[in-house]
Design a protein around this motif. Structure first.
Motif, PDB file in Angstrom:
ATOM      1  N   ASP A  15       0.817  -1.222   0.000  1.00  0.00           N
ATOM      2  CA  ASP A  15       0.000   0.000   0.000  1.00  0.00           C
ATOM      3  C   ASP A  15       0.850   1.270   0.000  1.00  0.00           C
ATOM      4  O   ASP A  15       0.306   2.367   0.112  1.00  0.00           O
ATOM      5  CB  ASP A  15      -0.911   0.018   1.228  1.00  0.00           C
ATOM      6  CG  ASP A  15      -1.952  -1.092   1.195  1.00  0.00           C
ATOM      7  OD1 ASP A  15      -2.251  -1.613   0.099  1.00  0.00           O
ATOM      8  OD2 ASP A  15      -2.459  -1.453   2.274  1.00  0.00           O
ATOM      9  N   ASP A  16       2.162   1.130  -0.082  1.00  0.00           N
ATOM     10  CA  ASP A  16       3.099   2.252  -0.021  1.00  0.00           C
ATOM     11  C   ASP A  16       2.883   3.083   1.245  1.00  0.00           C
ATOM     12  O   ASP A  16       2.990   4.305   1.234  1.00  0.00           O
ATOM     13  CB  ASP A  16       2.994   3.130  -1.273  1.00  0.00           C
ATOM     14  CG  ASP A  16       4.207   4.031  -1.428  1.00  0.00           C
ATOM     15  OD1 ASP A  16       5.319   3.642  -1.007  1.00  0.00           O
ATOM     16  OD2 ASP A  16       4.039   5.159  -1.949  1.00  0.00           O
ATOM     17  N   ALA A  17       2.585   2.384   2.337  1.00  0.00           N
ATOM     18  CA  ALA A  17       2.295   3.055   3.601  1.00  0.00           C
ATOM     19  C   ALA A  17       3.501   3.079   4.535  1.00  0.00           C
ATOM     20  O   ALA A  17       3.396   3.557   5.660  1.00  0.00           O
ATOM     21  CB  ALA A  17       1.124   2.362   4.291  1.00  0.00           C
ATOM     22  N   VAL A  18       4.628   2.564   4.070  1.00  0.00           N
ATOM     23  CA  VAL A  18       5.792   2.466   4.935  1.00  0.00           C
ATOM     24  C   VAL A  18       7.072   2.571   4.107  1.00  0.00           C
ATOM     25  O   VAL A  18       7.109   2.173   2.946  1.00  0.00           O
ATOM     26  CB  VAL A  18       5.765   1.139   5.736  1.00  0.00           C
ATOM     27  CG1 VAL A  18       5.924  -0.054   4.816  1.00  0.00           C
ATOM     28  CG2 VAL A  18       6.802   1.110   6.832  1.00  0.00           C
ATOM     29  N   ARG A  19       8.094   3.136   4.700  1.00  0.00           N
ATOM     30  CA  ARG A  19       9.438   3.149   4.111  1.00  0.00           C
ATOM     31  C   ARG A  19      10.217   2.056   4.835  1.00  0.00           C
ATOM     32  O   ARG A  19      10.179   1.977   6.059  1.00  0.00           O
ATOM     33  CB  ARG A  19      10.103   4.494   4.333  1.00  0.00           C
ATOM     34  CG  ARG A  19      11.547   4.550   3.885  1.00  0.00           C
ATOM     35  CD  ARG A  19      12.211   5.878   4.242  1.00  0.00           C
ATOM     36  NE  ARG A  19      11.559   6.980   3.541  1.00  0.00           N
ATOM     37  CZ  ARG A  19      10.880   7.958   4.138  1.00  0.00           C
ATOM     38  NH1 ARG A  19      10.743   7.982   5.444  1.00  0.00           N
ATOM     39  NH2 ARG A  19      10.325   8.915   3.436  1.00  0.00           N
ATOM     40  N   VAL A  20      10.912   1.211   4.090  1.00  0.00           N
ATOM     41  CA  VAL A  20      11.664   0.115   4.697  1.00  0.00           C
ATOM     42  C   VAL A  20      13.150   0.346   4.459  1.00  0.00           C
ATOM     43  O   VAL A  20      13.581   0.563   3.327  1.00  0.00           O
ATOM     44  CB  VAL A  20      11.235  -1.251   4.135  1.00  0.00           C
ATOM     45  CG1 VAL A  20      11.994  -2.369   4.821  1.00  0.00           C
ATOM     46  CG2 VAL A  20       9.736  -1.458   4.300  1.00  0.00           C
ATOM     47  N   ILE A  21      13.919   0.280   5.546  1.00  0.00           N
ATOM     48  CA  ILE A  21      15.363   0.454   5.473  1.00  0.00           C
ATOM     49  C   ILE A  21      16.028  -0.782   6.053  1.00  0.00           C
ATOM     50  O   ILE A  21      15.766  -1.164   7.194  1.00  0.00           O
ATOM     51  CB  ILE A  21      15.825   1.708   6.246  1.00  0.00           C
ATOM     52  CG1 ILE A  21      15.155   2.959   5.681  1.00  0.00           C
ATOM     53  CG2 ILE A  21      17.349   1.832   6.205  1.00  0.00           C
ATOM     54  CD1 ILE A  21      15.425   4.222   6.466  1.00  0.00           C
ATOM     55  N   ASP A  22      16.861  -1.413   5.251  1.00  0.00           N
ATOM     56  CA  ASP A  22      17.650  -2.564   5.682  1.00  0.00           C
ATOM     57  C   ASP A  22      18.958  -2.025   6.247  1.00  0.00           C
ATOM     58  O   ASP A  22      19.713  -1.361   5.545  1.00  0.00           O
ATOM     59  CB  ASP A  22      17.910  -3.472   4.484  1.00  0.00           C
ATOM     60  CG  ASP A  22      18.574  -4.775   4.838  1.00  0.00           C
ATOM     61  OD1 ASP A  22      19.431  -4.794   5.745  1.00  0.00           O
ATOM     62  OD2 ASP A  22      18.250  -5.790   4.198  1.00  0.00           O
ATOM     63  N   VAL A  23      19.209  -2.280   7.535  1.00  0.00           N
ATOM     64  CA  VAL A  23      20.373  -1.687   8.195  1.00  0.00           C
ATOM     65  C   VAL A  23      21.588  -2.627   8.249  1.00  0.00           C
ATOM     66  O   VAL A  23      22.556  -2.348   8.947  1.00  0.00           O
ATOM     67  CB  VAL A  23      20.019  -1.195   9.618  1.00  0.00           C
ATOM     68  CG1 VAL A  23      19.002  -0.067   9.546  1.00  0.00           C
ATOM     69  CG2 VAL A  23      19.509  -2.327  10.495  1.00  0.00           C
TER      70      VAL A  23
END
Length: 66
Positions: A15-23
């Motif tokens: 839903d493009d409701a979140v930004r995901v960052i792989d750390v």
């Protein structure tokens, strides 16, 4: 920090409701990654504070402890 299930994360990403960052490190990320996420290793995350602009952001890593 709140944890969510993989299923809930997938729904939010769809839903493009979140930004995901792989750390994880760049080499870990290159080995295996979630399509469409950003790779910003833990040691450089503070250089990217502008990404924390109010949109819900999820950080992911291999074990969940970074």
């Amino acid at each position: 920090m709140k944890q969510i299930s993989v299923t809930d994360l997938y729904k939010k990403m769809k839903d493009d409701a979140v930004r995901v960052i792989d750390v994880r490190s760049i080499s870990e990320f290159k080995n295996q990654y979630i399509q469409g996420v950003l790779n910003i290793p833990t040691e450089t995350i503070m250089n990217h504070r502008y990404l924390f602009d109010g949109k819900e952001t999820c950080l992911v890593c291999h074990s969940g402890t970074r």
